[in-house]
Motif scaffolding. Structure first.
Motif, PDB file in Angstrom:
ATOM      1  N   LEU A   1      58.657  16.563  16.268  1.00 41.57           N
ATOM      2  CA  LEU A   1      59.949  16.861  15.537  1.00 41.57           C
ATOM      3  C   LEU A   1      61.071  18.412  15.268  1.00 41.57           C
TER       4      LEU A   1
ATOM      5  N   LYS B   1      69.307  10.291   5.897  1.00 42.65           N
ATOM      6  CA  LYS B   1      69.408   9.194   7.346  1.00 42.65           C
ATOM      7  C   LYS B   1      71.034  10.102   7.820  1.00 42.65           C
TER       8      LYS B   1
ATOM      9  N   HIS C   1      69.884  13.690   6.850  1.00 41.22           N
ATOM     10  CA  HIS C   1      67.629  13.852   7.482  1.00 41.22           C
ATOM     11  C   HIS C   1      67.728  13.068   8.114  1.00 41.22           C
ATOM     12  N   ILE C   2      67.218  13.992   8.976  1.00 35.75           N
ATOM     13  CA  ILE C   2      66.517  13.396   9.960  1.00 35.75           C
ATOM     14  C   ILE C   2      64.809  12.132  10.021  1.00 35.75           C
ATOM     15  N   VAL C   3      64.846  10.928  10.041  1.00 34.13           N
ATOM     16  CA  VAL C   3      63.994  10.240   9.092  1.00 34.13           C
ATOM     17  C   VAL C   3      62.991   9.527  10.162  1.00 34.13           C
TER      18      VAL C   3
ATOM     19  N   ASP D   1      65.636   7.517  12.512  1.00 32.25           N
ATOM     20  CA  ASP D   1      65.841   8.142  14.009  1.00 32.25           C
ATOM     21  C   ASP D   1      64.692   8.056  14.707  1.00 32.25           C
ATOM     22  N   THR D   2      63.461   7.914  14.406  1.00 33.38           N
ATOM     23  CA  THR D   2      62.522   7.695  15.787  1.00 33.38           C
ATOM     24  C   THR D   2      61.331   6.824  14.906  1.00 33.38           C
ATOM     25  N   VAL D   3      60.389   6.356  15.706  1.00 34.67           N
ATOM     26  CA  VAL D   3      58.671   6.121  15.090  1.00 34.67           C
ATOM     27  C   VAL D   3      57.952   6.072  15.782  1.00 34.67           C
TER      28      VAL D   3
ATOM     29  N   GLU E   1      64.981  19.524   6.744  1.00 36.87           N
ATOM     30  CA  GLU E   1      65.031  19.373   8.015  1.00 36.87           C
ATOM     31  C   GLU E   1      64.701  17.556   7.858  1.00 36.87           C
TER      32      GLU E   1
END
Lengths: 237, 237
Positions: free
Chosen positions: B172, B119, B122-124, B147-149, B5
């Motif tokens: 996550l 992206k 998947h969540i990247v 998507d987030t850092v 995921e």
């Protein structure tokens, strides 16, 4: 105000229509389970309305941190029982799916445009009681163009605990006076201001925690007062 | 492999060309300060080459966590002195600006396209020794569509400490076997695999820590081996 580098956003009620979204998903859930006699709006508001009280023991330090997904599920099963529905008689995966409605909350109509414009001149990030995965799922689905996502599980604390605001400023590398919280809730703006941050109030109908309606007192002395995020982008450009 | 995921990415060397970017900025700095007799590539490699050793005391628990920005500045002043330049004789704001070159590292040519494609399914998210603000600044400048850092300052630990990989999976909301690390460095992939994550090796010329060139042994048994992020997107689609 020109020194503001980072804009943090409350999400539940401020960026997304939590009560409306939860009501719509609750209504569909009740229909699937042939329980349409139950008032979906009342059940949704009762569910959302348990949120604040369920966070209080964590704020007070009498319960260890658990992420919002877990509180939401506890509150959902308690609420269903109040409305005469036995959670144990419902399929667990259906309850999980309804609980995931919080990952699917829909943005207010101005949110994507407003955030996209604000992102051109500032770092934009949610600062929410939601857990990080909830916020990432919501952003992917809704197209919220965050620069990064800060959930309560990063700080293992809930707003208005100061470690949330101060921790967020530290991670984004700004002193609090170079960061601003954008929120529709006074208690949240108060918490940010006590930490030295700037504040922007956004008026949202139907944004209040249902358990607090009537208690709300809008202060006039926030740094900005905007009717929505597009208007805020106009003010900050 | 269909259950993955979340894709976490090493950044320094894997997504951005750290050695090339730092060399270019160092060369411009030396020119401004009339020190063109100094070999910019050698100075940059010496600076980047101190990074790993400077993190080791934090990994070993003998130094409290400090973010990469601070290590980089310590390493910069030490490196300048080795090359015959007195840091105390240089303007502090110019040193700060050169140190900020790490916030401006340039992506490899395939990175934005590869991440954009990955992206979609998947969540990247970066999972980097860089601090969060460094990674956010880099992403805004380079158009990296995270998507987030996730910076090292969230975990207050450096790779390959297991709390980084496990903490990232927890935030996550995935078990490690539903997450994959994408990296050009074996020690990093080893760290992720020890935590139960999937692994994707990306070949990058000039990606290695300059202090480790010659030590590198490429294993053949990572879950994926790709020449770049676009090829990885082809493999995972």
């Amino acid at each position: 105000m020109s020194g503001i580098e980072v804009l943090f956003f409350d999400v539940l009620g401020t960026v997304v229509d939590w009560r409306g979204s939860i009501t719509a998903e609750t209504r569909a859930f009740l229909k699937r389970h042939e329980a349409e006699q139950v008032d979906a709006g009342a059940l949704a508001d009762a569910w959302v309305g348990r949120y604040d009280a369920s966070v209080d023991p964590i704020r007070a330090g009498t319960r260890p941190f658990v992420p919002l997904d877990i509180l939401n599920m506890e509150n959902l099963t308690a609420t269903l029982a109040v409305f005469g529905l036995d959670p144990a008689a419902l399929p667990q995966d259906e309850l999980e799916d309804l609980n995931q409605a919080w990952h699917r909350l829909k943005p207010w109509p101005d949110a994507v445009e407003g955030l996209s414009r604000l992102k051109q001149t500032h770092i934009v990030a949610p600062l929410s009681d939601g857990n990080t995965r909830l916020l990432v799922n919501m952003a992917k689905r809704a197209g919220l163009p965050w620069d990064t996502v800060l959930g309560a599980d990063i700080f293992r604390a809930y707003k208005p605990m100061p470690e949330v605001y101060l921790g967020a400023c530290s991670l984004l590398g700004v002193s609090p006076d170079r960061a601003m919280l954008v929120a529709a809730h006074d208690y949240d703006l108060d918490g940010a201001r006590l930490c030295g941050m700037k504040t922007a109030y956004v008026r949202r109908d139907h944004a209040a925690d249902p358990s607090k309606i009537g208690e709300r007192v809008v202060s006039a002395d926030w740094d900005y007062n905007a009717s929505d995020l597009v208007e805020l982008a106009d003010m900050l450009k």
